[in-house]
Design an enzyme around this catalytic site. Structure first.
Site, PDB file in Angstrom:
ATOM      1  N   SER A 318       0.780  -1.227   0.131  1.00 46.54           N
ATOM      2  CA  SER A 318       0.058   0.122   0.340  1.00 46.54           C
ATOM      3  C   SER A 318       0.971   1.164  -0.071  1.00 46.54           C
ATOM      4  CB  SER A 318      -0.994  -0.068   1.075  1.00 46.54           C
ATOM      5  OG  SER A 318      -0.322  -0.211   2.477  1.00 46.54           O
ATOM      6  N   HIS A 373       1.287   4.987   4.250  1.00 44.86           N
ATOM      7  CA  HIS A 373       0.608   5.640   3.169  1.00 44.86           C
ATOM      8  C   HIS A 373       0.920   7.149   2.845  1.00 44.86           C
ATOM      9  CE1 HIS A 373      -3.001   2.797   4.160  1.00 44.86           C
ATOM     10  NE2 HIS A 373      -1.769   2.094   3.927  1.00 44.86           N
TER      11      HIS A 373
END
Length: 913
Positions: A318, A373
């Site tokens: 991610s 992230h």
């Protein structure tokens, strides 16, 4: 025409005549039907068919210029067979493989391959009216259009045609009305896609990355990891990004963690986003630059995770995927890339919304590595802004050296800063990590010894192995390690650093106790005497206590990353700012809570919520003040209750929702640094470990608990006991210590006499604080081995210890507590030694002392109902009026039930029967 009518020649007419709608058929089909319909039995059908044919022959579409029937060879996908079918599925093509497009007057026939529901490939002909063809487009290799079929469904058809002349002929034969009002936007999209295909014909890097992630996941499955939830130990072995190992020289984990996932759903979500946005981004930047952006953003994301919150195990693609999202967004936002506004608006808005949603949901959820992230997103955006090149008609211009240098410098600076932070954390590693780095022999040897002991124990319990055989194998495989480890650690020089010295002493003490246990168990196996086995069990419990203290030391150290960015004051302010607006109290209550905010349950609930808020927003000054009231402030509420008790209850509710103690221990470490003399952090740590212990045990019957759960339960209770011992050594003492110590003693099945001494100490230190006495009542319940006689003796003992004017109040409060603990299972005034007249006198005293408390009046009425005292009940309820508080009426003794029984009889003898 009636059902019994006849047509020409006297033939009966079918009752279904005239029901066919011929407008749904093609012209060729109508020509065939013209010669098959029986005009005698279906005269109306024949007339309708001829009328439809006549209508079509006379109709000429204004927007279509039809030519003679002609057929063209086309392809719907580049490949044939199973490959072509797969290409068709991915591109959402109706047909696949090679085929034909045939113009037949007012109709268009499209011939190609489809697979039926059994997977068999069949050559299929699709027919559509030319009037239902629209949105015709042509590029360098294909002609595409939209067709509306008889079902009403619209589908896009793309025909690949190598011959330019044939391609132009097909385009000219299709309706001249092309894209209607959307022509400008569609032209922009067509031109944009054309340039993308020219710049980067194949986005193969995205596919390779997805295949790599899937391959690693499949390999993990074969290694024994779970499909839905991966095994954490296996993930660590395969390269998860965990700070103690990453900062210990295993920097390759920064990359390997990008290909590991916590389960199938985690993998699916990441790969879905990568497939959706990765192919577009790769074509925007080119294969090589895309790979560089993905790798750079992924590594920076891993470093961000280490720097932000190092006690979290970080895995997943991610971080790199967010880097791709950032690069895509940067490309659309750069004015010099010359992206059409319609495309920027559509793609840019969707990408921004997706990023915002995931970041917000990540901040509001536990277990999501939002640091990775954010780090990946910022890195991808910066690299994308530096490396973006215009989309234009001529050959793609080369990157300017200054931009390449800027991108390279950014990556070097970001990764260098990350490695500097890793070096800081490696230098300031937790004491356990420092110690185990030089004692790997102990970790490896202990693991082998514990595994061997488990195997030997299982064989001995099952009867496969005799005691003598057990002793023969136990001595060389288990006992020798603990003996040698004890001698080796005892001979080591004492470390100079205080913290390392303390941890080293804990390890040495644990090893000594393990050695004592191994010696006792070896002797017992040789002698087979029950007394020796009892000694071995005693030493095992002693070793488990030492292990619990050692584990607690490690947990606390690893959860206190004082040098992590997430621990800085500025970051704490930013992190806690949203909580001031979005924070919600964790409570078991689902409905509204009635009553004054200063009285009874409503006051305790509000104070508990205040404690939760103070803890989660790191307002440790307020929380510490709640646990340590000034003289004369212990009684905080209108009913005589204390804010201290409410704060402990509120934090206890908060910890029931925690899946891991690490984040809470991190906050406790901050609290401990801010208030080093306070026992508050240690008390709350004990509460945390006690709650964590019950999570391991569960709240079912004891016989339903597995041996492994019992062992974990006991270990965590020992950790709670160690925290309480630390709290007892602090100079600033809270009244919360005593009820926590008593409750923990009950969980650990400690002797009641020792618990009774804690009650006496609390009476001396905090005579107006009632929770310790109520905690002791739980230890004396019959289901815990006590009796109602012992409970009555204890209540009398407490009465003797408190001032004379408080004795009846104490009696009433404690027997009310007993009523709440036993619930509806016990009739308080029939099955126990509780005396209603004394309880009644106690409530009268309390109401004299606390006249503003509606809570006490509600509980008084509830107790009167249980005592079947109708007269007192009516008087108290009449005084209450509409100030009824539902939380005071527990169990079956609701106010509705009590009112019904009062009204059913005129005297107390009938009340409650």
């Amino acid at each position: 025409m009636a059902a019994n009518d006849t047509g020409p020649g006297g033939v009966p007419v079918s009752p279904k005549d005239g029901q066919i709608d011929f407008s749904k058929y093609s012209t060729e089909q109508l020509q065939d039907l013209r010669h098959t319909i029986d005009g005698w039995s279906h005269p109306q059908n024949l007339r309708n068919l001829l009328a439809e044919l006549s209508k079509r022959e006379s109709a000429v579409p204004e927007a279509v210029a039809f030519r003679d029937s002609q057929e063209f060879a086309v392809r719907f996908t580049p490949g044939d067979g199973i490959v072509g079918w797969g290409q068709g599925v991915l591109s959402r093509s109706v047909l696949f493989g090679s085929g034909v497009i045939r113009f037949e007057g007012a109709d268009l026939a499209i011939v190609g391959w489809q697979r039926n529901w059994m997977g068999v490939a069949l050559e299929t002909e699709l027919r559509v009216s030319m009037a239902d063809v629209s949105h015709v487009q042509m590029d360098d290799c294909s002609v595409s259009f939209e067709a509306r079929f008889q079902s009403g469904r619209r589908r896009n058809i793309r025909c690949l045609v190598e011959d330019a002349a044939a391609r132009q002929a097909i385009f000219d034969k299709l309706p001249a009305t092309r894209v209607s009002a959307l022509s400008a936007s569609a032209a922009e999209w067509r031109e944009f896609n054309h340039e993308l295909n020219r710049m980067t014909p194949h986005a193969f890097v995205t596919g390779m990355l997805i295949l790599s992630n899937v391959a690693v996941f499949v390999a993990l499955l074969f290694s024994g990891s779970g499909f839905w939830n991966a095994n954490l130990e296996t993930l660590t072995q395969w390269g998860a990004n965990t700070t103690p190992l990453t900062t210990d020289g295993q920097v390759w984990r920064l990359v390997s963690a990008l290909f590991l996932h916590a389960g199938f759903i985690h993998l699916l979500l990441n790969m879905w986003v990568l497939w959706g946005i990765g192919r577009l981004t790769e074509r925007l930047y080119g294969n090589g630059l895309f790979a560089a952006i993905y790798a750079g953003a992924g590594i920076i994301a891993s470093l961000s995770s280490v720097a932000w919150h190092p006690f979290i195990l970080s895995i997943g693609a991610s971080g790199a995927v967010f880097g791709v999202l950032g690069a895509c967004l940067a490309f659309f936002l750069r004015s010099r890339t010359y992206i059409p506004p319609s495309i920027v608006w559509r793609h840019g808005l969707a990408t921004s919304a997706f990023i915002l949603f995931n970041l917000v949901s990540g901040f509001m959820s536990e277990g999501i590595d939002n640091a990775a992230h954010v780090g990946g997103l910022l890195a991808g955006f910066a690299l994308g802004a530096l490396l973006a090149r215009p989309v234009q008609d001529d050959e793609r211009i080369a990157l300017k050296p200054l931009r390449v240098a800027g991108a390279t410098g950014f990556v070097v600076l970001a990764i260098g800063s990350g490695f500097w932070q890793m070096q800081v954390m490696a230098t300031n590693r937790p004491v356990p990590a420092q110690y185990w780095t030089t004692h790997r022999w102990f970790i490896e040897g202990q693991a082998k010894a514990l595994q061997k002991h488990a195997e030997l124990q299982a064989a001995a319990v099952s009867g496969v192995m005799s005691s003598s055989h057990f002793a023969q194998r136990f001595e060389p495989e288990v006992f020798v390690f603990w003996r040698d480890a004890h001698e080796r650690l005892k001979a080591e020089p004492v470390p100079r650093e205080a913290a390392l010295k303390e941890f080293s002493a804990d390890v040495t003490e644990f090893t000594r106790r393990r050695y004592e246990w191994a010696s006792a168990l070896l002797d017992a196996a040789k002698t087979e005497r029950a007394a020796d086995f009892s000694d071995a069990a005693y030493y095992l419990r002693s070793a488990d206590q030492a292990a619990a203290r050692l584990n607690r030391h490690e947990l606390r150290a690893l959860s206190d990353p004082s040098h992590a960015l997430s621990q800085s004051r500025f970051v704490s302010l930013l992190r806690n700012l949203p909580a001031r607006f979005t924070w919600k109290c964790v409570s078991e209550e689902v409905g509204p809570i009635k009553g004054k905010i200063t009285d009874g349950y409503a006051a305790r609930h509000a104070a508990g919520c205040d404690a939760q808020r103070a803890f989660e927003t790191e307002d440790f000054a307020s929380l510490d003040a709640m646990l340590h009231p000034n003289d004369g402030e212990l009684v905080s509420f209108d009913d005589g209750g204390s804010r201290v008790e409410a704060a402990i209850a509120g934090l206890g509710s908060l910890f029931k929702e925690a899946s891991t103690p690490a984040p809470t221990l991190s906050l406790l470490a901050k609290w401990r640094r801010a208030f080093p003399l306070s026992d508050g952090p240690d008390l709350i740590e004990a509460l945390l470990f006690q709650s964590w212990a019950w999570q391991a045990r569960g709240h079912g019957y004891a016989k339903e608990v597995s041996p492994q759960a019992w062992a974990e339960y006991a270990l965590r209770l020992e950790m709670a006991d160690a925290a309480l011992k630390d709290a007892a050594d602090k100079s600033q003492q809270s009244p919360a210590y005593y009820p926590l110590a008593i409750a923990l003693g009950v969980d650990r099945s400690e002797d009641r006499k020792g618990l009774q001494q804690l009650v006496d100490f609390s009476l001396q230190d905090f005579p107006e604080y009632y929770p310790p006495h109520r905690a002791m009542l739980r230890a004396l319940l019959p289901k815990w081995g006590g009796s109602y006689v012992e409970i009555d003796d204890f209540i009398e003992h407490v009465e003797d210890k408190v001032p004379a004017e408080r004795r009846r109040e104490m009696y009433a409060r404690l027997y009310t507590t007993l009523a709440g603990l036993e619930g509806d299972e016990v009739d308080l005034f029939l099955e126990t030694i509780a005396k209603w007249p004394k309880v009644k006198e106690g409530y009268e005293d309390m109401l004299d002392r606390y006249p503003d408390s509606d809570w006490l009046r509600n509980v008084y009425a509830w107790m009167a109902c249980r005592a079947r005292d109708a007269e007192t009940y009516r008087a108290v309820v009449s005084e209450l009026g509409d100030r009824v508080l539902p939380q005071a009426w527990m169990g079956k003794y609701s106010i509705e039930m009590c009112n019904e029984h009062v009204s059913s009889g005129p005297n107390a003898a009938q009340f409650g029967n």
